[in-house]
Design a protein around this motif. Structure first.
Motif, PDB file in Angstrom:
ATOM      1  N   MET A   1       0.785  -1.216   0.000  1.00  0.00           N
ATOM      2  CA  MET A   1       0.000   0.000   0.000  1.00  0.00           C
ATOM      3  C   MET A   1       0.827   1.280   0.000  1.00  0.00           C
ATOM      4  N   ILE A   2       0.316   2.257  -0.760  1.00  0.00           N
ATOM      5  CA  ILE A   2       0.863   3.608  -0.700  1.00  0.00           C
ATOM      6  C   ILE A   2      -0.004   4.356   0.301  1.00  0.00           C
ATOM      7  N   GLU A   3       0.595   5.047   1.232  1.00  0.00           N
ATOM      8  CA  GLU A   3      -0.248   5.806   2.153  1.00  0.00           C
ATOM      9  C   GLU A   3       0.514   6.997   2.711  1.00  0.00           C
ATOM     10  N   HIS A   4      -0.197   8.095   2.861  1.00  0.00           N
ATOM     11  CA  HIS A   4       0.416   9.291   3.409  1.00  0.00           C
ATOM     12  C   HIS A   4       0.226   9.377   4.912  1.00  0.00           C
ATOM     13  N   GLN A   5      -0.883   8.823   5.390  1.00  0.00           N
ATOM     14  CA  GLN A   5      -1.182   8.959   6.816  1.00  0.00           C
ATOM     15  C   GLN A   5      -0.329   7.984   7.616  1.00  0.00           C
ATOM     16  N   MET A   6       0.582   8.537   8.379  1.00  0.00           N
ATOM     17  CA  MET A   6       1.538   7.730   9.139  1.00  0.00           C
ATOM     18  C   MET A   6       0.848   6.735  10.050  1.00  0.00           C
ATOM     19  N   LYS A   7      -0.276   7.179  10.612  1.00  0.00           N
ATOM     20  CA  LYS A   7      -1.000   6.323  11.540  1.00  0.00           C
ATOM     21  C   LYS A   7      -1.350   4.993  10.868  1.00  0.00           C
ATOM     22  N   VAL A   8      -1.771   5.065   9.602  1.00  0.00           N
ATOM     23  CA  VAL A   8      -2.197   3.857   8.891  1.00  0.00           C
ATOM     24  C   VAL A   8      -1.007   2.934   8.642  1.00  0.00           C
ATOM     25  N   VAL A   9       0.052   3.469   8.058  1.00  0.00           N
ATOM     26  CA  VAL A   9       1.179   2.592   7.724  1.00  0.00           C
ATOM     27  C   VAL A   9       1.872   2.067   8.980  1.00  0.00           C
ATOM     28  N   MET A  10       2.007   2.956   9.962  1.00  0.00           N
ATOM     29  CA  MET A  10       2.724   2.541  11.163  1.00  0.00           C
ATOM     30  C   MET A  10       1.975   1.427  11.892  1.00  0.00           C
ATOM     31  N   SER A  11       0.660   1.474  11.865  1.00  0.00           N
ATOM     32  CA  SER A  11      -0.057   0.453  12.622  1.00  0.00           C
ATOM     33  C   SER A  11      -0.320  -0.810  11.805  1.00  0.00           C
ATOM     34  N   LEU A  12      -0.181  -0.739  10.479  1.00  0.00           N
ATOM     35  CA  LEU A  12      -0.511  -1.904   9.667  1.00  0.00           C
ATOM     36  C   LEU A  12       0.719  -2.654   9.123  1.00  0.00           C
ATOM     37  N   CYS A  13       1.689  -1.903   8.639  1.00  0.00           N
ATOM     38  CA  CYS A  13       2.718  -2.535   7.816  1.00  0.00           C
ATOM     39  C   CYS A  13       3.814  -3.188   8.650  1.00  0.00           C
ATOM     40  N   GLN A  14       4.246  -4.348   8.158  1.00  0.00           N
ATOM     41  CA  GLN A  14       5.362  -5.023   8.803  1.00  0.00           C
ATOM     42  C   GLN A  14       6.673  -4.431   8.312  1.00  0.00           C
ATOM     43  N   ARG A  15       6.607  -3.845   7.122  1.00  0.00           N
ATOM     44  CA  ARG A  15       7.821  -3.377   6.482  1.00  0.00           C
ATOM     45  C   ARG A  15       7.455  -2.158   5.648  1.00  0.00           C
ATOM     46  N   LEU A  16       8.382  -1.214   5.549  1.00  0.00           N
ATOM     47  CA  LEU A  16       8.101  -0.013   4.773  1.00  0.00           C
ATOM     48  C   LEU A  16       9.245   0.252   3.820  1.00  0.00           C
ATOM     49  N   SER A  17       8.937   0.750   2.623  1.00  0.00           N
ATOM     50  CA  SER A  17      10.019   1.298   1.815  1.00  0.00           C
ATOM     51  C   SER A  17       9.701   2.750   1.536  1.00  0.00           C
ATOM     52  N   VAL A  18      10.726   3.547   1.474  1.00  0.00           N
ATOM     53  CA  VAL A  18      10.546   4.985   1.343  1.00  0.00           C
ATOM     54  C   VAL A  18      11.136   5.452   0.021  1.00  0.00           C
ATOM     55  N   MET A  19      10.417   6.306  -0.671  1.00  0.00           N
ATOM     56  CA  MET A  19      10.900   6.836  -1.943  1.00  0.00           C
ATOM     57  C   MET A  19      11.033   8.336  -1.875  1.00  0.00           C
ATOM     58  N   ASP A  20      11.996   8.823  -2.620  1.00  0.00           N
ATOM     59  CA  ASP A  20      12.103  10.262  -2.796  1.00  0.00           C
ATOM     60  C   ASP A  20      12.733  10.524  -4.159  1.00  0.00           C
ATOM     61  N   PHE A  21      12.185  11.447  -4.897  1.00  0.00           N
ATOM     62  CA  PHE A  21      12.685  11.782  -6.243  1.00  0.00           C
ATOM     63  C   PHE A  21      12.921  10.549  -7.115  1.00  0.00           C
ATOM     64  N   GLY A  22      11.997   9.618  -7.084  1.00  0.00           N
ATOM     65  CA  GLY A  22      12.082   8.474  -7.979  1.00  0.00           C
ATOM     66  C   GLY A  22      13.050   7.393  -7.539  1.00  0.00           C
ATOM     67  N   CYS A  23      13.654   7.530  -6.367  1.00  0.00           N
ATOM     68  CA  CYS A  23      14.575   6.497  -5.889  1.00  0.00           C
ATOM     69  C   CYS A  23      14.094   5.944  -4.558  1.00  0.00           C
ATOM     70  N   ALA A  24      14.451   4.688  -4.313  1.00  0.00           N
ATOM     71  CA  ALA A  24      14.196   4.132  -2.987  1.00  0.00           C
ATOM     72  C   ALA A  24      15.305   4.631  -2.083  1.00  0.00           C
ATOM     73  N   ILE A  25      14.932   5.272  -0.954  1.00  0.00           N
ATOM     74  CA  ILE A  25      15.989   5.791  -0.094  1.00  0.00           C
ATOM     75  C   ILE A  25      16.139   4.992   1.191  1.00  0.00           C
ATOM     76  N   ALA A  26      15.146   4.201   1.535  1.00  0.00           N
ATOM     77  CA  ALA A  26      15.282   3.420   2.766  1.00  0.00           C
ATOM     78  C   ALA A  26      14.281   2.286   2.780  1.00  0.00           C
ATOM     79  N   GLU A  27      14.585   1.265   3.566  1.00  0.00           N
ATOM     80  CA  GLU A  27      13.655   0.163   3.715  1.00  0.00           C
ATOM     81  C   GLU A  27      13.842  -0.430   5.104  1.00  0.00           C
ATOM     82  N   GLY A  28      12.762  -0.847   5.736  1.00  0.00           N
ATOM     83  CA  GLY A  28      12.897  -1.448   7.057  1.00  0.00           C
ATOM     84  C   GLY A  28      11.577  -1.511   7.789  1.00  0.00           C
ATOM     85  N   THR A  29      11.617  -1.911   9.040  1.00  0.00           N
ATOM     86  CA  THR A  29      10.398  -1.963   9.842  1.00  0.00           C
ATOM     87  C   THR A  29       9.970  -0.533  10.159  1.00  0.00           C
TER      88      THR A  29
END
Lengths: 358, 255
Positions: B207-235
């Motif tokens: 899922m793509i989501e802007h609301q931190m509350k949603v991703v933080m409470s649901l996702c086991q893992r997150l990847s972060v993008m900025d300017f078309g690149c993946a900049i981080a990945e983790g819990t």
């Protein structure tokens, strides 16, 4: 039993109509008008599939009617009559009433193939741009037909009257009226059943949100091909009937004016409503004919009221001022047409008790 | 073997590099989030994966099959479904019909079956109807079966879209900002719904989501993008503490 009332009524009306015609109680003029009413119904209901349900603006529907009219005429002349073009008849003329459905099916199939002229560009083109392509298709078809000298070119093509005559020799019934009723039934049932199936609702899905349709697994290109082919195929069927009722076809009878007539009926009745379009086709055919009689009256009245200069007579041409005027008024005050995109049974839910459509 | 494997994905629109060398992989039964500031290229990733755009470079492998260049309806029939940032329902078809159409790719009858109402048609329509009603029941939408989506409140429309995506029996569900435009009460409901879908349907969700509350409470893992690149990945915990992410996306005083 009540649920079948409308169905029984339709059959009864059809039988009564044929009976009256058979008994000679309908004069030839009335009979022709009724038959043309049916043909206009088929033409408009088939156009409604593209313009109403699929939301594309096809303005070249007359072209497919033309293909059907010529294919049907050529097939029936080749099948049942001795002609210069095809030589001796392929089948004995006595078989005409039994093999005539083949002619109609052939006309529909060839017209359906011509539908691809519009269907293939529709993959990447839509709305106004596709509308222009449909106009172009209409022009292309008519110029091609007009330039094939073997089938009469601009002089048109005839000989179908002998086929209808051959049918009457077998049994003296109003054949063309019967075939038109059968054709109308097939056309309405095809579109109704298609549009109530999940398969056919893919057409509505493409119309309402093409992106969602594609992502939910609808093969949008296939849906477009299907819709255009069914629509133009049924227009071809109406063309073949038209050719045999008239006994003569001419490509110019199916030019952009014919297509416009179809559009007027569809917009009059309500896009995406089979019953609305049927009502509109009947009303439109009646209106055009009624005005023929109304014009002289109007002329007399206006003269009596001294509203017209003495030397000026109101001619039939004014009919084509009055009909567009009615359209303008309709678009102003009821732009969605008679029924909008709803069916009669949705406007009057009580009707459902009287009708069974499956 | 991962369920979805994206390697070196690059997309250029003319001179604009929307996505550069994006790689990502997820396995079965995972619930992963994709976050990043506006314009980072998140939806572009979804649009490429679901077949709307062809990637300029890179490959997408889903259930061992290469997806590059497949049309969206083909991707869908392989077991992927998605929802949209802005709701895309068919507004003049009933809710029930909306769900039924999600089974389109699996219809095993054609034009003539529909027109002649053959046995094959009847069987298929019956199955579609049963399935659609079942999904509506599960998603607590049964009472709205006959309504038109345009007449439903926004939160319900979101739920209908979710139900439609699930009706195709996907293995992987892509959710593009499911909480966009929802009030805080609806967001709570959505979080419960997504968790329940994840457990009940035994699927994977990205899922793509802007609301931190949603991703933080649901996702086991997150990847972060900025300017078309993946900049981080983790819990979620790691992401929360990653200074680069905080700078790029969350802002200094966000958490």
């Amino acid at each position: 039993m009540q649920r079948y009332a409308v169905n029984v009524l339709f059959c009864a009306a059809a039988v009564a109509l044929v009976g009256l015609a058979q008994a000679g109680m309908l004069d030839k003029y009335v009979l022709t008008i009724i038959t043309f009413m049916g043909i206009n119904c088929i033409f408009a209901v088939s156009l409604n599939l593209v313009n109403g349900y699929m939301g594309e603006f096809s303005c070249g529907h007359g072209g497919f009617m033309c293909v059907g009219a010529y294919t049907g005429s050529l097939l029936s002349v080749a099948f049942f009559t001795n002609s210069k073009l095809f030589g001796p008849a392929l089948f004995p003329p006595e078989l005409a009433p039994f093999l005539f459905p083949l002619v109609l099916i052939g006309a529909g199939s060839v017209a359906a193939l011509f539908g691809l002229i519009v269907a293939l560009p529709s993959f990447h083109t839509r709305d106004d741009y596709l509308a222009i392509i449909t106009i172009a298709a209409n022009y292309i078809i008519i110029s091609v037909v007009e330039n094939i000298d073997a089938i009469g070119g601009p002089r048109g093509f005839s000989g179908m009257r002998r086929v209808v005559g051959a049918m009457s020799d077998v049994a003296d019934v109003p054949w063309m009226l019967i075939w038109t009723i059968v054709g109308l039934f097939v056309c309405v049932m095809t579109i109704y059943r298609l549009m109530t199936s999940t398969y056919g609702k893919g057409i509505s899905a493409v119309c309402q949100n093409e992106v969602a349709a594609e992502i939910m697994g609808v093969d949008t290109n296939r849906v477009k091909i299907m819709a255009f082919m069914v629509s133009s195929g049924l227009a071809g069927l109406s063309g073949a009937l038209y050719a045999h009722v008239y006994g003569y076809v001419n490509a110019q009878a199916f030019n952009i004016l014919k297509s416009t007539e179809g559009l007027v009926i569809v917009y009059l009745g309500g896009m995406g409503s089979i019953s609305g379009v049927l009502l509109a086709a009947i009303a439109f055919t009646l209106l055009v004919e009624a005005l023929r009689f109304v014009m002289p009256w109007l002329n007399d009245i206006l003269h009596a009221a001294n509203l017209l200069p003495a030397g000026y007579e109101l001619s039939q041409v004014w009919k084509w001022v009055i009909i567009p005027l009615i359209l303008i008024l309709l678009m102003q005050f009821r732009p969605e047409g008679f029924l909008g995109n709803r069916e009669l049974t949705q406007v009057f839910p009580r009707l459902k008790r009287w009708i069974t459509l499956k | 073997m991962p369920l979805l494997e994206i390697t070196g994905l690059t997309k250029r629109f003319g001179g604009l590099q929307a996505l550069s060398n994006f790689s990502f992989s997820m396995g079965e039964r995972e619930l992963v989030g994709l976050i990043g500031p506006n314009g980072a290229g998140k939806t572009t990733v979804f649009n490429i994966v679901s077949g709307f755009y062809r990637p300029t470079e890179g490959s997408i492998v889903f259930r061992r099959q290469l997806l590059n260049g497949l049309k969206p309806h083909r991707v869908t029939s392989m077991g992927m479904a998605r929802t949209f940032q802005n709701i895309r329902l068919w507004n003049d078809l009933t809710v029930l019909d909306n769900i039924r159409l999600a089974r389109y790719a699996r219809l095993d009858y054609g034009f003539w079956d529909a027109v002649l109402r053959t046995g094959r048609y009847r069987r298929a329509e019956k199955a579609v109807e049963t399935k659609a009603r079942e999904v509506l029941e599960l998603m607590e939408l049964a009472e709205y079966a006959g309504e038109f989506p345009k007449n439903l409140p926004y939160g319900l429309q979101r739920r209908v879209e979710l139900a439609r995506a699930l009706a195709g029996n996907p293995r992987l569900l892509l959710l593009d900002e499911p909480a966009a435009g929802l009030g805080s009460v609806d967001v709570e409901g959505l979080i419960r719904h997504i968790r329940w879908i994840y457990d009940e349907f035994k699927i994977s969700i990205w899922m793509i989501e802007h609301q931190m509350k949603v991703v933080m409470s649901l996702c086991q893992r997150l990847s972060v993008m900025d300017f078309g690149c993946a900049i981080a990945e983790g819990t979620p915990e790691e992401i929360r503490r990653n200074p680069e992410v905080v700078r790029a996306y969350l802002g200094d005083g966000a958490l």
